[in-house]
Design a protein around this motif. Structure first.
Motif, PDB file in Angstrom:
ATOM      1  N   ARG A  91      -5.767  -6.299  -3.680  1.00 27.19           N
ATOM      2  CA  ARG A  91      -6.299  -6.769  -2.394  1.00 27.19           C
ATOM      3  C   ARG A  91      -7.635  -7.480  -2.599  1.00 27.19           C
ATOM      4  O   ARG A  91      -7.878  -8.556  -2.031  1.00 27.19           O
ATOM      5  CB  ARG A  91      -6.454  -5.558  -1.477  1.00 27.19           C
ATOM      6  CG  ARG A  91      -7.009  -5.810  -0.090  1.00 27.19           C
ATOM      7  CD  ARG A  91      -7.093  -4.473   0.623  1.00 27.19           C
ATOM      8  NE  ARG A  91      -7.870  -4.517   1.845  1.00 27.19           N
ATOM      9  CZ  ARG A  91      -8.366  -3.429   2.440  1.00 27.19           C
ATOM     10  NH1 ARG A  91      -8.170  -2.232   1.897  1.00 27.19           N
ATOM     11  NH2 ARG A  91      -9.055  -3.529   3.569  1.00 27.19           N
ATOM     12  N   CYS A  92      -8.486  -6.898  -3.432  1.00 24.14           N
ATOM     13  CA  CYS A  92      -9.796  -7.504  -3.703  1.00 24.14           C
ATOM     14  C   CYS A  92      -9.653  -8.857  -4.408  1.00 24.14           C
ATOM     15  O   CYS A  92     -10.435  -9.783  -4.163  1.00 24.14           O
ATOM     16  CB  CYS A  92     -10.643  -6.559  -4.549  1.00 24.14           C
ATOM     17  SG  CYS A  92     -11.223  -5.082  -3.657  1.00 24.14           S
TER      18      CYS A  92
ATOM     19  N   THR B  47     -12.457   4.534  -4.778  1.00 19.05           N
ATOM     20  CA  THR B  47     -11.600   4.178  -3.641  1.00 19.05           C
ATOM     21  C   THR B  47     -12.419   3.869  -2.387  1.00 19.05           C
ATOM     22  O   THR B  47     -12.082   2.955  -1.635  1.00 19.05           O
ATOM     23  CB  THR B  47     -10.591   5.307  -3.350  1.00 19.05           C
ATOM     24  OG1 THR B  47     -11.285   6.559  -3.258  1.00 19.05           O
ATOM     25  CG2 THR B  47      -9.560   5.398  -4.461  1.00 19.05           C
TER      26      THR B  47
ATOM     27  N   TYR C 287      -3.313  -1.161  -5.517  1.00 20.88           N
ATOM     28  CA  TYR C 287      -3.278  -1.939  -4.273  1.00 20.88           C
ATOM     29  C   TYR C 287      -4.670  -2.450  -3.910  1.00 20.88           C
ATOM     30  O   TYR C 287      -4.850  -3.628  -3.575  1.00 20.88           O
ATOM     31  CB  TYR C 287      -2.719  -1.083  -3.132  1.00 20.88           C
ATOM     32  CG  TYR C 287      -3.157  -1.530  -1.765  1.00 20.88           C
ATOM     33  CD1 TYR C 287      -2.582  -2.639  -1.159  1.00 20.88           C
ATOM     34  CD2 TYR C 287      -4.176  -0.855  -1.073  1.00 20.88           C
ATOM     35  CE1 TYR C 287      -3.001  -3.073   0.100  1.00 20.88           C
ATOM     36  CE2 TYR C 287      -4.590  -1.277   0.168  1.00 20.88           C
ATOM     37  CZ  TYR C 287      -4.006  -2.382   0.752  1.00 20.88           C
ATOM     38  OH  TYR C 287      -4.433  -2.807   1.986  1.00 20.88           O
ATOM     39  N   GLU C 288      -5.670  -1.572  -3.968  1.00 22.06           N
ATOM     40  CA  GLU C 288      -7.031  -1.981  -3.602  1.00 22.06           C
ATOM     41  C   GLU C 288      -7.534  -3.092  -4.527  1.00 22.06           C
ATOM     42  O   GLU C 288      -8.169  -4.060  -4.069  1.00 22.06           O
ATOM     43  CB  GLU C 288      -7.980  -0.778  -3.662  1.00 22.06           C
ATOM     44  CG  GLU C 288      -7.775   0.254  -2.556  1.00 22.06           C
ATOM     45  CD  GLU C 288      -8.367  -0.185  -1.222  1.00 22.06           C
ATOM     46  OE1 GLU C 288      -8.705  -1.378  -1.060  1.00 22.06           O
ATOM     47  OE2 GLU C 288      -8.491   0.673  -0.333  1.00 22.06           O
TER      48      GLU C 288
ATOM     49  N   ALA D   7     -13.432  -4.539   0.421  1.00 23.43           N
ATOM     50  CA  ALA D   7     -12.320  -5.384   0.857  1.00 23.43           C
ATOM     51  C   ALA D   7     -12.327  -5.573   2.365  1.00 23.43           C
ATOM     52  O   ALA D   7     -12.125  -6.682   2.867  1.00 23.43           O
ATOM     53  CB  ALA D   7     -10.992  -4.770   0.400  1.00 23.43           C
ATOM     54  N   THR D   8     -12.545  -4.502   3.110  1.00 24.30           N
ATOM     55  CA  THR D   8     -12.555  -4.586   4.573  1.00 24.30           C
ATOM     56  C   THR D   8     -13.625  -5.566   5.053  1.00 24.30           C
ATOM     57  O   THR D   8     -13.362  -6.428   5.903  1.00 24.30           O
ATOM     58  CB  THR D   8     -12.784  -3.200   5.194  1.00 24.30           C
ATOM     59  OG1 THR D   8     -11.716  -2.328   4.817  1.00 24.30           O
ATOM     60  CG2 THR D   8     -12.845  -3.284   6.707  1.00 24.30           C
TER      61      THR D   8
ATOM     62  N   THR E  57     -11.954   6.909   2.589  1.00 26.44           N
ATOM     63  CA  THR E  57     -11.242   5.712   3.045  1.00 26.44           C
ATOM     64  C   THR E  57     -11.550   5.425   4.510  1.00 26.44           C
ATOM     65  O   THR E  57     -11.784   4.278   4.903  1.00 26.44           O
ATOM     66  CB  THR E  57      -9.723   5.883   2.848  1.00 26.44           C
ATOM     67  OG1 THR E  57      -9.463   6.199   1.479  1.00 26.44           O
ATOM     68  CG2 THR E  57      -8.979   4.613   3.205  1.00 26.44           C
TER      69      THR E  57
ATOM     70  N   ARG F 261       0.876  -1.181   0.000  1.00 24.34           N
ATOM     71  CA  ARG F 261       0.000   0.000   0.000  1.00 24.34           C
ATOM     72  C   ARG F 261       0.911   1.228   0.000  1.00 24.34           C
ATOM     73  O   ARG F 261       1.267   1.779   1.037  1.00 24.34           O
ATOM     74  CB  ARG F 261      -0.902  -0.025   1.236  1.00 24.34           C
ATOM     75  CG  ARG F 261      -1.888   1.135   1.309  1.00 24.34           C
ATOM     76  CD  ARG F 261      -2.858   0.969   2.461  1.00 24.34           C
ATOM     77  NE  ARG F 261      -2.146   0.615   3.672  1.00 24.34           N
ATOM     78  CZ  ARG F 261      -2.651  -0.145   4.667  1.00 24.34           C
ATOM     79  NH1 ARG F 261      -3.860  -0.624   4.571  1.00 24.34           N
ATOM     80  NH2 ARG F 261      -1.945  -0.415   5.729  1.00 24.34           N
TER      81      ARG F 261
ATOM     82  N   LEU G  80     -14.154   0.388  -2.925  1.00 28.78           N
ATOM     83  CA  LEU G  80     -13.170  -0.700  -2.875  1.00 28.78           C
ATOM     84  C   LEU G  80     -12.714  -0.973  -1.442  1.00 28.78           C
ATOM     85  O   LEU G  80     -12.596  -2.131  -1.029  1.00 28.78           O
ATOM     86  CB  LEU G  80     -11.965  -0.356  -3.756  1.00 28.78           C
ATOM     87  CG  LEU G  80     -12.198  -0.419  -5.262  1.00 28.78           C
ATOM     88  CD1 LEU G  80     -11.022   0.206  -6.013  1.00 28.78           C
ATOM     89  CD2 LEU G  80     -12.403  -1.862  -5.720  1.00 28.78           C
ATOM     90  N   GLU G  81     -12.455   0.096  -0.687  1.00 26.90           N
ATOM     91  CA  GLU G  81     -12.010  -0.080   0.701  1.00 26.90           C
ATOM     92  C   GLU G  81     -13.101  -0.732   1.544  1.00 26.90           C
ATOM     93  O   GLU G  81     -12.828  -1.637   2.336  1.00 26.90           O
ATOM     94  CB  GLU G  81     -11.602   1.264   1.296  1.00 26.90           C
ATOM     95  CG  GLU G  81     -11.173   1.213   2.757  1.00 26.90           C
ATOM     96  CD  GLU G  81      -9.901   0.422   3.002  1.00 26.90           C
ATOM     97  OE1 GLU G  81      -9.815  -0.263   4.057  1.00 26.90           O
ATOM     98  OE2 GLU G  81      -8.991   0.466   2.158  1.00 26.90           O
TER      99      GLU G  81
END
Length: 685
Positions: free
Chosen positions: A445-446, A394, A441-442, A401-402, A650, A342, A397-398
């Motif tokens: 990560r996904c 963003t 990165y996101e 993923a979280t 975010t 990240r 996506l955050e």
């Protein structure tokens, strides 16, 4: 790791052996307690970076002479022995993960934090403020100078007693020693001013006093501004000469750059290349080959980090904001997880602007939890839960993923063919390309999450949501340009041969905006978006660039570093600035504006209307009705709630964990209630 072996080579400096070449440099946080001690979150913040594999953790600059030497309301202190126990506890925590530790001892001088001085005038070499607009300091007397030298020695000895492996003296960035070293600040005519040798005298005395205090086997680091990057300031060549007066007793030369009035080169602006300062550390290394040198400056890529080390341009790599964004940088590189780094995008909003300009605790645009990082992943959900995310920017996506990382089954819908939303679109500007690092990165990560499905080229419909039956709905549909009803604006934007464009016109197809020479460009709107357009054209040779803003200044809401960088561009390229100026009419080849009651016509070859963004949540009423009827939780977040920056979205997205926690607790309580009720019925029978 094999490709980046140089990063993982151990290095011994006197009795300190570092397990790798990555250094966390000292960065203020505003995490300390008001009395100068550590808070629990403060310790946790550093612990994440030690746990992540960092070789040397340098504690942020610590006050050794209170209050005259302090530079913040929440700065750590070590001006007396009562602080040693807290510092010892810090070192135990860091050492447990195999990290070595250093602490930066510092006197702020003219940069002292005013509220702590209780009416006292700050002190310096002369009566020159440490930056434009700061209070005027008074020159130190010779007796006071020698007293401060003793404070440095006392601080270094406390550092040694508190268990640090090294001590760093701060001689750069417009603090006291820097104020003596720099001809911009030092106008003295005694033995502490004038010639390079005289300006170096205080730092020489400090280095010698610190060496005497800690003995011959304890490493001493010195951080300094190798090039002050201001007219009349020390150049790289000047600094190398100055170093010769006191470098003998120093073991590590930490090569930084800039002063307060060139802050965009100290806290690097976004468009500076990875490792751009390496030429400075190389020059220092060539002059002092027996010294360990440190370089810094937007180092994000392990490839570039390795190049610097293998070329011998530096021995150690200081990654400040890079480790704020990614505390696990070392471990991820070692484990071959480069695609999950990240990377810091050098936006300087949460780390610099929050802390320096706004006196807030440090935050990070791309890392929503600086203190506890991935701890949430250790608490997976117990009850099956489904979530729909509408929007693949963003924020979306955050959030997706979280939630998926704790076990929620997530489906994300994005109507465009790509992910990243406005962030990805802004990243098409060459000077903003780092933003795409976060989006990459996101996305990576996904891809790691089997319980997260992404639907591109597909706008979510109510039928889709009904078919899924989500427990949680996240609306993250972003924002659109604000286009007020100004006379002629709509007509000109609809003109097939138009010369007027919105920000999305240029971002949708930059190939149509590649002509610069001879072009006269006028930008309406002096916020972040308008200045991005100004930067794009001014740096590429447009004949004339003008900007119009209704308020009294341009860049009013920009972070401190970006604003300095933009003002530098405005001055360098003679951008014509019209503030307190209102757009009244849009014509085919000109804007009609009003200033002080006078109408002014601004002709252009290209005109851009960049009047900000407005939230866009087209389905929010339907979603709200569905959620109420079906017992689902609806969250509207990011720009679709209020048009802001990536950082706010975010953080809101990471807060999805709170919603999941409440939902989990409600279901657990309901389950326990049903079990108790069933047990009571059984006992009755």
């Amino acid at each position: 790791m094999n490709n980046y072996q140089a990063i993982f080579e151990p290095l011994t400096v006197k009795r300190m052996t570092l397990k790798n070449r990555v250094v966390m440099p000292p960065m203020g946080t505003n995490f300390a307690n008001m009395d100068g001690t550590f808070s629990m979150q403060h310790i946790s913040y550093y612990e994440q970076r030690a746990k992540g594999g960092t070789g040397l953790i340098t504690l942020e600059n610590v006050c050794i002479d209170y209050p005259m030497g302090t530079n913040g309301a929440r700065q750590l202190r070590m001006d007396n022995d009562q602080y040693i126990s807290g510092l010892w506890h810090f070192n135990e925590k860091m050492h447990a993960y195999g990290a070595c530790t250093s602490v930066q001892i510092n006197h702020a001088g003219a940069s002292a934090y005013g509220l702590r001085l209780e009416g006292e005038q700050p002190v310096s070499a002369s009566n020159i403020p440490s930056k434009k607009g700061n209070p005027i300091p008074r020159p130190l007397t010779e007796e006071e100078i020698y007293g401060i030298v003793e404070r440095y020695a006392d601080g270094a000895l406390r550092a040694q007693r508190a268990g640090f492996d090294c001590v760093e003296i701060h001689a750069g960035h417009s603090y006291l020693l820097s104020q003596f070293l720099s001809p911009l600040y030092n106008k003295r005519t005694d033995k502490f001013g004038g010639s390079p040798e005289n300006r170096a005298r205080l730092t020489k005395l400090v280095v010698e006093a610190v060496r005497k205090a800690v003995g011959p086997f304890f490493p001493i680091s010195l951080r300094f501004s190798a090039d002050e990057l201001l007219e009349g300031g020390n150049s790289l060549e000047d600094t190398i000469e100055i170093l010769s007066y006191f470098a003998e007793e120093v073991d590590i030369l930490n090569v930084s750059a800039a002063l307060n009035d060139s802050l965009q080169y100290q806290i690097d602006k976004m468009n500076l290349a990875d490792g751009w300062r390496a030429y400075m550390s190389k020059a220092v290394k060539e002059r002092f080959p027996d010294k360990v040198t440190v370089t810094s400056g937007n180092i994000r890529s392990p490839k570039r980090a390795t190049e610097i080390l293998e070329a011998g341009d530096a021995d150690l790599l200081a990654m400040g904001r890079g480790l704020i964004a990614e505390p696990n940088w070392v471990n991820k590189v070692a484990n071959g997880q480069e695609d999950l780094l990240r990377k810091c995008i050098s936006c300087n909003i949460g780390c610099a602007d929050h802390r320096i300009a706004k006196a807030r605790p440090m935050r990070c645009t791309v890392n929503p939890d600086l203190h506890y990082e991935d701890d949430y992943k250790m608490k997976p959900i117990l009850h099956p839960t489904k979530m729909v995310v509408i929007g693949g920017g963003t924020t979306g996506l955050e959030a997706a993923a979280t939630a998926a990382e704790v076990g929620v089954s997530v489906e994300l819908f994005e109507q465009k063919e790509y992910l990243g939303g406005l962030g990805h679109e802004i990243a098409r500007f060459p000077d903003k390309k780092r933003i795409d690092d976060f989006i990459t990165y996101e996305i990576n990560r996904c891809k790691e999450l089997d319980n997260l499905a992404i639907h591109l080229n597909r706008a979510a419909t109510l039928k889709d949501i009904e078919a899924i039956g989500p427990d949680i709905i996240v609306n993250a549909t972003g924002a659109k340009p604000l286009l007020p009803p100004i006379n002629g604006l709509k007509e000109q934007l609809d003109n097939p041969n138009r010369k007027i464009f919105s920000i999305f016109d240029i971002l949708d197809d930059m190939s149509k905006f590649q002509e610069f020479e001879g072009k006269e460009v006028v930008v309406i709107g002096g916020g972040a978006v308008g200045l991005d357009v100004v930067e794009y054209y001014a740096e590429r040779g447009a004949k004339k660039v003008s900007i119009v803003e209704m308020q009294g200044e341009i860049g009013k809401d920009l972070d401190l570093i970006t604003k300095l960088a933009m003002m530098e561009i405005v001055e360098k390229f003679d951008v014509e600035v019209h503030v307190e100026t209102k757009l009244t009419e849009v014509r085919e080849s000109s804007f009609l504006v009003e200033k002080d009651g006078e109408m002014i016509e601004l002709p252009f070859d290209l005109g851009f209307v960049c009047l900000g963004m407005r939230a866009e949540a087209p389905m929010i009423r339907e979603l709200d009705q569905y959620a109420r009827s079906n017992g689902a939780v609806l969250l509207n977040m990011g720009d679709s709630k209020v048009a802001r920056r990536i950082m706010e979205g975010t953080r809101e997205a990471r807060d999805i964990l709170k919603t999941i926690e409440v939902l989990e607790n409600t279901r657990t309580q309901k389950m326990l209630f049903e079990q108790t009720k069933s047990l009571q019925v059984t006992q009755t029978i």
